[in-house]
Design a protein around this motif. Structure first.
Motif, PDB file in Angstrom:
ATOM      1  N   PRO A  11     -30.347 -10.107 -27.644  1.00  0.00           N
ATOM      2  CA  PRO A  11     -31.755  -9.225 -27.643  1.00  0.00           C
ATOM      3  C   PRO A  11     -31.392  -7.872 -28.352  1.00  0.00           C
ATOM      4  CG  PRO A  11     -31.507 -10.321 -25.607  1.00  0.00           C
ATOM      5  CD  PRO A  11     -30.157 -10.552 -26.456  1.00  0.00           C
ATOM      6  N   LEU A  12     -30.466  -7.218 -28.193  1.00  0.00           N
ATOM      7  CA  LEU A  12     -30.305  -5.923 -28.747  1.00  0.00           C
ATOM      8  C   LEU A  12     -30.342  -6.043 -30.221  1.00  0.00           C
ATOM      9  CD1 LEU A  12     -29.658  -2.924 -28.616  1.00  0.00           C
ATOM     10  CD2 LEU A  12     -27.155  -3.430 -28.231  1.00  0.00           C
ATOM     11  N   TRP A  13     -29.401  -7.197 -30.641  1.00  0.00           N
ATOM     12  CA  TRP A  13     -29.392  -7.483 -32.324  1.00  0.00           C
ATOM     13  C   TRP A  13     -30.684  -7.598 -32.733  1.00  0.00           C
ATOM     14  CZ3 TRP A  13     -25.757  -4.716 -31.147  1.00  0.00           C
ATOM     15  CH2 TRP A  13     -24.465  -5.014 -30.744  1.00  0.00           C
ATOM     16  N   GLU A  14     -31.408  -8.466 -32.127  1.00  0.00           N
ATOM     17  CA  GLU A  14     -32.810  -8.842 -32.559  1.00  0.00           C
ATOM     18  C   GLU A  14     -33.600  -7.642 -32.767  1.00  0.00           C
ATOM     19  OE1 GLU A  14     -36.265 -12.044 -31.344  1.00  0.00           O
ATOM     20  OE2 GLU A  14     -34.676 -11.515 -29.662  1.00  0.00           O
ATOM     21  N   LEU A  15     -33.401  -6.788 -31.651  1.00  0.00           N
ATOM     22  CA  LEU A  15     -34.242  -5.576 -31.712  1.00  0.00           C
ATOM     23  C   LEU A  15     -33.937  -4.699 -33.005  1.00  0.00           C
ATOM     24  CD1 LEU A  15     -36.536  -3.458 -30.512  1.00  0.00           C
ATOM     25  CD2 LEU A  15     -34.407  -2.574 -29.223  1.00  0.00           C
ATOM     26  N   LEU A  16     -32.620  -4.540 -33.044  1.00  0.00           N
ATOM     27  CA  LEU A  16     -32.270  -3.627 -34.074  1.00  0.00           C
ATOM     28  C   LEU A  16     -32.422  -4.184 -35.547  1.00  0.00           C
ATOM     29  CD1 LEU A  16     -28.706  -2.376 -32.713  1.00  0.00           C
ATOM     30  CD2 LEU A  16     -31.075  -1.162 -32.608  1.00  0.00           C
ATOM     31  N   GLU A  17     -32.500  -5.537 -35.677  1.00  0.00           N
ATOM     32  CA  GLU A  17     -32.703  -6.261 -36.787  1.00  0.00           C
ATOM     33  C   GLU A  17     -34.333  -5.963 -37.274  1.00  0.00           C
ATOM     34  OE1 GLU A  17     -32.030 -10.875 -38.721  1.00  0.00           O
ATOM     35  OE2 GLU A  17     -33.059 -10.583 -36.710  1.00  0.00           O
ATOM     36  N   SER A  18     -35.128  -5.780 -36.320  1.00  0.00           N
ATOM     37  CA  SER A  18     -36.605  -5.650 -36.482  1.00  0.00           C
ATOM     38  C   SER A  18     -36.849  -4.155 -36.967  1.00  0.00           C
ATOM     39  CB  SER A  18     -37.234  -5.898 -34.993  1.00  0.00           C
ATOM     40  OG  SER A  18     -37.063  -4.801 -34.050  1.00  0.00           O
ATOM     41  N   PHE A  19     -35.725  -3.197 -36.770  1.00  0.00           N
ATOM     42  CA  PHE A  19     -35.972  -1.977 -37.287  1.00  0.00           C
ATOM     43  C   PHE A  19     -35.465  -1.783 -38.673  1.00  0.00           C
ATOM     44  CE2 PHE A  19     -35.371  -0.337 -32.532  1.00  0.00           C
ATOM     45  CZ  PHE A  19     -36.859  -0.375 -32.269  1.00  0.00           C
ATOM     46  N   GLY A  20     -34.900  -2.869 -39.106  1.00  0.00           N
ATOM     47  CA  GLY A  20     -34.239  -2.680 -40.674  1.00  0.00           C
ATOM     48  C   GLY A  20     -33.335  -1.561 -40.836  1.00  0.00           C
ATOM     49  N   LEU A  21     -32.413  -1.157 -39.580  1.00  0.00           N
ATOM     50  CA  LEU A  21     -31.735  -0.347 -39.890  1.00  0.00           C
ATOM     51  C   LEU A  21     -30.084  -0.714 -39.756  1.00  0.00           C
ATOM     52  CD1 LEU A  21     -32.875   2.499 -37.361  1.00  0.00           C
ATOM     53  CD2 LEU A  21     -33.255   2.375 -40.080  1.00  0.00           C
ATOM     54  N   PRO A  22     -29.046  -0.101 -40.433  1.00  0.00           N
ATOM     55  CA  PRO A  22     -27.629  -0.723 -40.800  1.00  0.00           C
ATOM     56  C   PRO A  22     -27.169  -0.551 -39.412  1.00  0.00           C
ATOM     57  CG  PRO A  22     -27.855   1.253 -41.700  1.00  0.00           C
ATOM     58  CD  PRO A  22     -29.176   0.817 -41.475  1.00  0.00           C
ATOM     59  N   CYS A  23     -26.210  -1.277 -39.011  1.00  0.00           N
ATOM     60  CA  CYS A  23     -25.384  -1.039 -37.662  1.00  0.00           C
ATOM     61  C   CYS A  23     -23.691  -1.234 -38.097  1.00  0.00           C
ATOM     62  CB  CYS A  23     -25.411  -2.107 -36.625  1.00  0.00           C
ATOM     63  SG  CYS A  23     -27.074  -2.281 -35.970  1.00  0.00           S
ATOM     64  N   VAL A  24     -23.032  -0.189 -37.693  1.00  0.00           N
ATOM     65  CA  VAL A  24     -21.561  -0.072 -38.186  1.00  0.00           C
ATOM     66  C   VAL A  24     -20.757  -0.404 -36.789  1.00  0.00           C
ATOM     67  CG1 VAL A  24     -19.756   1.634 -38.423  1.00  0.00           C
ATOM     68  CG2 VAL A  24     -21.896   1.978 -39.623  1.00  0.00           C
ATOM     69  N   PHE A  25     -19.892  -1.514 -36.974  1.00  0.00           N
ATOM     70  CA  PHE A  25     -19.127  -2.125 -35.980  1.00  0.00           C
ATOM     71  C   PHE A  25     -17.694  -1.633 -36.021  1.00  0.00           C
ATOM     72  CE2 PHE A  25     -23.039  -4.500 -35.560  1.00  0.00           C
ATOM     73  CZ  PHE A  25     -23.115  -4.910 -34.242  1.00  0.00           C
ATOM     74  N   HIS A  26     -17.085  -1.154 -35.319  1.00  0.00           N
ATOM     75  CA  HIS A  26     -15.536  -1.092 -35.421  1.00  0.00           C
ATOM     76  C   HIS A  26     -14.986  -2.443 -35.428  1.00  0.00           C
ATOM     77  CE1 HIS A  26     -11.291   0.862 -34.573  1.00  0.00           C
ATOM     78  NE2 HIS A  26     -11.323  -0.621 -34.105  1.00  0.00           N
ATOM     79  N   THR A  27     -13.896  -2.619 -36.419  1.00  0.00           N
ATOM     80  CA  THR A  27     -12.946  -3.683 -36.484  1.00  0.00           C
ATOM     81  C   THR A  27     -11.694  -3.510 -36.601  1.00  0.00           C
ATOM     82  OG1 THR A  27     -13.227  -4.113 -38.782  1.00  0.00           O
ATOM     83  CG2 THR A  27     -14.936  -5.059 -37.487  1.00  0.00           C
TER      84      THR A  27
END
Length: 314
Positions: A151-167
């Motif tokens: 649900p969080l990724w779905e919400l952030l996808e709707s905003f159209g903003l990039p997400c940085v994930f540590h790898t």
């Protein structure tokens, strides 16, 4: 700190900067609260041999302004895993707003707070004007591919903003007993392949060379149009050979300049970057043009001519 909400408006002029640093940490707010517990801060400073661990946002802005660069700035909300409240996002955004010619704020929420994370993410976007989000699955203690976080990724996808994930490898907790409970497996980029496939309109930036999973990261960024790699956290002289080779061709539009400042300075990163065996036509994209597209900044009219100069003068 004022209780008045400040909303960020970006004033970065892409034509008048030479690079965009996609990975800069603000580790302290104006009240002096640190982003992580004291033992984590001390261990990571030792690991990275960092002299100044907690420069203020204004000090960061001065450094990047001097270098004619923009910088994406963030903190990490890991309250559940660390038992430590993050430094203030509101304060971070206000700091970026008064330095909006060079600083770009990303938000952060703790995915393990459930519905509260969704409410807070929406607030950060709609009220504060953040331009993306930062997550650290190992430090925050979560598997990004787990359905409970969808649900969080779905919400952030709707905003159209990039997400940085540590790898990849973690400097946080390095050298402490049990790595301070931080589990490396949560930073395997293959967990983000699921997220990228299931949320094709979510722009995912895999932070750092993903040692020991570099080949996996290269493959994901090649396969998924919505996945990028930032080059922060390592001196370029230590980059895996496969990352350098593919950055020269198939990944030339998918890799982004990043330092991990204040852990690594722009000067040190750029000096090492200048010695990599990269094509001249590839460097401007890595330093600026790819980030301009990911962040939705105004397109540059000079297509990297200034970016080439920063390497020459590093």
């Amino acid at each position: 700190m004022s209780n008045n909400v400040v909303k960020y408006e970006c004033a970065v002029d892409a034509d008048n900067i030479v690079a965009v640093d996609m990975h800069v940490h603000l580790e302290v707010d104006s009240c002096g609260h640190k982003s992580m517990p004291a033992d984590i801060m001390a261990a990571s400073s030792k690991y990275f041999k960092t002299a100044e661990r907690t420069p203020s946002a204004d000090a960061i802005a001065d450094i990047y302004r001097e270098h004619k660069m923009a910088a994406v700035v963030f903190t990490i909300d890991a309250r559940t895993q660390m038992g430590h409240l993050p430094n203030s996002i509101d304060d971070l955004v206000a700091s970026c707003a008064r330095n909006n010619d060079v600083l770009i704020p990303f938000g952060s929420v703790d995915p393990r707070t459930g519905e509260d994370a969704l409410v807070e993410a929406r607030r950060q976007v709609e009220e504060l004007g953040v331009r993306g989000f930062k997550f650290h699955p190992s430090v925050q203690g979560f598997d990004p591919s787990a359905p409970e976080f969808y649900p969080l990724w779905e919400l952030l996808e709707s905003f159209g903003l990039p997400c940085v994930f540590h790898t990849g490898q973690n400097g946080m907790g390095a050298g402490l007993p049990g790595g301070r409970g931080i589990k490396l497996r949560f930073s395997n980029p293959m967990l983000l392949d699921d997220v990228a496939a299931d949320f094709p309109n979510l722009t995912i930036i895999m932070a750092h060379p993903s040692v020991p999973w570099q080949d996996e990261a290269n493959s994901i960024a090649t396969h998924k149009a919505n996945v990028f790699i930032d080059l922060s956290g390592w001196s370029p002289k230590y980059f895996p050979e496969s990352l350098v080779r593919q950055s020269n061709n198939v990944l030339s539009k998918k890799v982004l300049f990043g330092t991990d400042f204040p852990l690594i300075t722009p000067e040190k990163w750029l000096a090492a970057f200048a010695n990599l065996p990269l094509k001249d036509e590839v460097r401007p994209g890595i330093l600026k043009d790819n980030a301009v597209k990911v962040l939705g900044l105004a397109a540059s009219t000079e297509r990297g001519s200034q970016a080439e100069k920063v390497v020459q003068h590093a």
